[in-house]
Write a protein that holds these residues in place. Structure first.
Motif, PDB file in Angstrom:
ATOM      1  N   ARG A 128       0.865  -1.175   0.000  1.00 51.71           N
ATOM      2  CA  ARG A 128       0.000   0.000   0.000  1.00 51.71           C
ATOM      3  C   ARG A 128       0.904   1.228   0.000  1.00 51.71           C
ATOM      4  N   PHE A 129       0.446   2.303  -0.629  1.00 52.74           N
ATOM      5  CA  PHE A 129       1.263   3.501  -0.747  1.00 52.74           C
ATOM      6  C   PHE A 129       0.678   4.649   0.070  1.00 52.74           C
ATOM      7  N   ALA A 130       1.583   5.404   0.700  1.00 53.53           N
ATOM      8  CA  ALA A 130       1.234   6.671   1.351  1.00 53.53           C
ATOM      9  C   ALA A 130       2.064   7.749   0.676  1.00 53.53           C
TER      10      ALA A 130
ATOM     11  N   LYS B 292      -1.805  17.720   6.452  1.00 53.42           N
ATOM     12  CA  LYS B 292      -0.981  18.783   5.872  1.00 53.42           C
ATOM     13  C   LYS B 292       0.188  18.118   5.180  1.00 53.42           C
ATOM     14  N   PHE B 293       0.617  18.726   4.075  1.00 49.55           N
ATOM     15  CA  PHE B 293       1.570  18.052   3.199  1.00 49.55           C
ATOM     16  C   PHE B 293       3.004  18.246   3.673  1.00 49.55           C
ATOM     17  N   SER B 294       3.331  17.642   4.812  1.00 49.91           N
ATOM     18  CA  SER B 294       4.690  17.771   5.338  1.00 49.91           C
ATOM     19  C   SER B 294       5.078  16.512   6.103  1.00 49.91           C
ATOM     20  N   ALA B 295       6.389  16.270   6.182  1.00 51.55           N
ATOM     21  CA  ALA B 295       6.892  15.120   6.929  1.00 51.55           C
ATOM     22  C   ALA B 295       6.572  15.253   8.413  1.00 51.55           C
ATOM     23  N   ASP B 296       6.646  16.470   8.939  1.00 54.96           N
ATOM     24  CA  ASP B 296       6.352  16.675  10.354  1.00 54.96           C
ATOM     25  C   ASP B 296       4.898  16.336  10.669  1.00 54.96           C
ATOM     26  N   GLN B 297       3.973  16.716   9.774  1.00 53.33           N
ATOM     27  CA  GLN B 297       2.574  16.391   9.977  1.00 53.33           C
ATOM     28  C   GLN B 297       2.363  14.878   9.931  1.00 53.33           C
ATOM     29  N   PHE B 298       3.019  14.217   8.993  1.00 56.56           N
ATOM     30  CA  PHE B 298       2.910  12.766   8.888  1.00 56.56           C
ATOM     31  C   PHE B 298       3.424  12.115  10.172  1.00 56.56           C
TER      32      PHE B 298
ATOM     33  N   GLU C 123       3.540  13.375  13.108  1.00 61.52           N
ATOM     34  CA  GLU C 123       2.587  13.635  14.189  1.00 61.52           C
ATOM     35  C   GLU C 123       1.402  12.678  14.109  1.00 61.52           C
ATOM     36  N   GLU C 124       0.910  12.430  12.898  1.00 60.41           N
ATOM     37  CA  GLU C 124      -0.217  11.516  12.731  1.00 60.41           C
ATOM     38  C   GLU C 124       0.173  10.082  13.078  1.00 60.41           C
ATOM     39  N   ILE C 125       1.420   9.716  12.792  1.00 58.62           N
ATOM     40  CA  ILE C 125       1.923   8.396  13.192  1.00 58.62           C
ATOM     41  C   ILE C 125       1.940   8.297  14.718  1.00 58.62           C
ATOM     42  N   SER C 126       2.429   9.355  15.358  1.00 57.02           N
ATOM     43  CA  SER C 126       2.515   9.370  16.824  1.00 57.02           C
ATOM     44  C   SER C 126       1.137   9.264  17.477  1.00 57.02           C
ATOM     45  N   ARG C 127       0.122   9.812  16.788  1.00 63.40           N
ATOM     46  CA  ARG C 127      -1.240   9.765  17.329  1.00 63.40           C
ATOM     47  C   ARG C 127      -1.958   8.469  16.975  1.00 63.40           C
ATOM     48  N   GLY C 128      -1.272   7.574  16.282  1.00 60.97           N
ATOM     49  CA  GLY C 128      -1.851   6.287  15.941  1.00 60.97           C
ATOM     50  C   GLY C 128      -2.752   6.289  14.730  1.00 60.97           C
ATOM     51  N   HIS C 129      -2.684   7.346  13.901  1.00 64.90           N
ATOM     52  CA  HIS C 129      -3.542   7.435  12.720  1.00 64.90           C
ATOM     53  C   HIS C 129      -3.026   6.590  11.558  1.00 64.90           C
ATOM     54  N   PHE C 130      -1.742   6.276  11.577  1.00 70.81           N
ATOM     55  CA  PHE C 130      -1.143   5.466  10.520  1.00 70.81           C
ATOM     56  C   PHE C 130      -0.447   4.277  11.169  1.00 70.81           C
ATOM     57  N   LYS C 131      -0.793   3.076  10.696  1.00 70.75           N
ATOM     58  CA  LYS C 131      -0.198   1.868  11.258  1.00 70.75           C
ATOM     59  C   LYS C 131       0.287   0.953  10.143  1.00 70.75           C
ATOM     60  N   ALA C 132       1.407   0.308  10.392  1.00 70.28           N
ATOM     61  CA  ALA C 132       1.988  -0.609   9.420  1.00 70.28           C
ATOM     62  C   ALA C 132       2.860  -1.607  10.166  1.00 70.28           C
ATOM     63  N   GLU C 133       3.348  -2.589   9.445  1.00 72.19           N
ATOM     64  CA  GLU C 133       4.294  -3.539  10.018  1.00 72.19           C
ATOM     65  C   GLU C 133       5.711  -3.238   9.540  1.00 72.19           C
TER      66      GLU C 133
ATOM     67  N   THR D 120      14.759  12.409   8.742  1.00 73.13           N
ATOM     68  CA  THR D 120      14.359  11.075   9.189  1.00 73.13           C
ATOM     69  C   THR D 120      13.112  11.105  10.059  1.00 73.13           C
ATOM     70  N   ALA D 121      12.362  12.199  10.036  1.00 74.51           N
ATOM     71  CA  ALA D 121      11.231  12.376  10.952  1.00 74.51           C
ATOM     72  C   ALA D 121      10.202  11.255  10.839  1.00 74.51           C
ATOM     73  N   ILE D 122       9.863  10.864   9.615  1.00 77.48           N
ATOM     74  CA  ILE D 122       8.838   9.831   9.435  1.00 77.48           C
ATOM     75  C   ILE D 122       9.342   8.483   9.931  1.00 77.48           C
ATOM     76  N   ALA D 123      10.546   8.112   9.526  1.00 73.85           N
ATOM     77  CA  ALA D 123      11.109   6.828   9.965  1.00 73.85           C
ATOM     78  C   ALA D 123      11.254   6.778  11.477  1.00 73.85           C
ATOM     79  N   ASP D 124      11.693   7.877  12.069  1.00 72.75           N
ATOM     80  CA  ASP D 124      11.850   7.928  13.530  1.00 72.75           C
ATOM     81  C   ASP D 124      10.515   7.707  14.230  1.00 72.75           C
ATOM     82  N   ALA D 125       9.474   8.361  13.737  1.00 71.98           N
ATOM     83  CA  ALA D 125       8.146   8.234  14.346  1.00 71.98           C
ATOM     84  C   ALA D 125       7.619   6.810  14.220  1.00 71.98           C
ATOM     85  N   LEU D 126       7.867   6.181  13.081  1.00 73.15           N
ATOM     86  CA  LEU D 126       7.433   4.797  12.887  1.00 73.15           C
ATOM     87  C   LEU D 126       8.135   3.859  13.866  1.00 73.15           C
TER      88      LEU D 126
END
Length: 262
Positions: free
Chosen positions: A93-95, A118-124, A126-136, A148-154
């Motif tokens: 699946r793609f994000a 919002k179209f930014s890595a920081d927003q993404f 934040e949404e990961i941190s709030r549990g809005h996006f989940k993956a394995e 590395t903000a997105i990878a760090d949050a994941l």
């Protein structure tokens, strides 16, 4: 100056990369602006030594996150260059960060199932941190300057995140003289920036031209990350749209000067 041409007589410096600036320039010119196109960034394919491993693991990723148009293009270029069928990632699946990135992804036959508010890595992140996006297990094809903000949050959330540098950003040296000439001739009513790297490269050229103040120029940045870099160099950003797209930036510039008419 008429309300239909709020940018009439204004010299607008566009630093967006070649191949990505056409619609932005069209909007500026439609409002009467005189565009000086000096792309501060260029891109080329990059080998980070992990291609074989990442390509072998492609079928194991349940999500692939693309953060820019370049990330999409160079990711699929890597696959094509190695003779790998795009169907290898058909189960992933793609994000995508932003509708423009999603549109480019669509051109390769894949749909973005998740786009941050919002179209930014920081927003993404934040949404990961709030549990809005989940993956394995996630793959993030990116540029050499991407954070590395997105990878760090994941990873904080216990998900596996593999980053893969598929392209690099560089300063096209031939544009440096163009910038220096514009600064010397004082043809910089509005400076527009769509990435922190563009700010850095522009200011490098300004330093070489021995110009250390740009206080008379209106500075327009596409979003808060780019604005932060401009602020670091002492530039005062007057324009920064709520939506982080070049179209929104152009519209914000027009609104700024239309208000000056009132």
């Amino acid at each position: 100056m008429t309300s239909s041409q709020p940018l009439s007589g204004k010299h607008i410096v566009v630093t967006r990369p070649r191949g990505q600036a056409a619609s932005f320039i069209d909007k500026i010119e439609a409002a009467g602006g005189m565009v000086h196109f000096v792309p501060m960034l260029a891109f080329r394919s990059f080998s980070d030594g992990r291609e074989t491993k990442r390509l072998q693991q492609l079928p194991t990723y349940d999500w692939i996150i693309v953060t820019s148009k370049n990330g999409v293009d160079f990711f699929f270029q890597q696959l094509k260059g190695k003779g790998i069928d795009y169907n290898t990632v058909i189960k992933s699946r793609f994000a995508a960060i932003g509708t423009k990135t999603a549109e480019v992804l669509q051109s390769y036959g894949f749909h973005a199932e998740y786009i941050p508010e919002k179209f930014s890595a920081d927003q993404f992140a934040e949404e990961i941190s709030r549990g809005h996006f989940k993956a394995e297990k996630v793959l993030i094809p990116k540029g050499n300057l991407a954070r590395t903000a997105i990878a760090d949050a994941l990873r904080v959330k216990g998900m596996t995140a593999d980053e893969w540098i598929v392209y690099e950003t560089y300063f096209p040296e031939e544009e440096k003289r163009h910038v220096m000439d514009l600064l010397t001739a004082n043809q910089t009513d509005v400076l527009t920036f769509t990435s922190p790297s563009a700010v850095r490269h522009f200011m490098e050229a300004a330093e070489e031209a021995n110009i250390h103040t740009l206080q008379e120029s209106v500075v327009a940045c596409i979003g808060p990350v780019t604005k932060k870099e401009a602020d670091r160099f002492g530039l005062h950003t007057q324009i920064c749209p709520e939506v982080y797209t070049s179209e929104s930036l152009a519209e914000a510039i027009v609104r700024y000067f239309r208000k000056e008419e009132d």
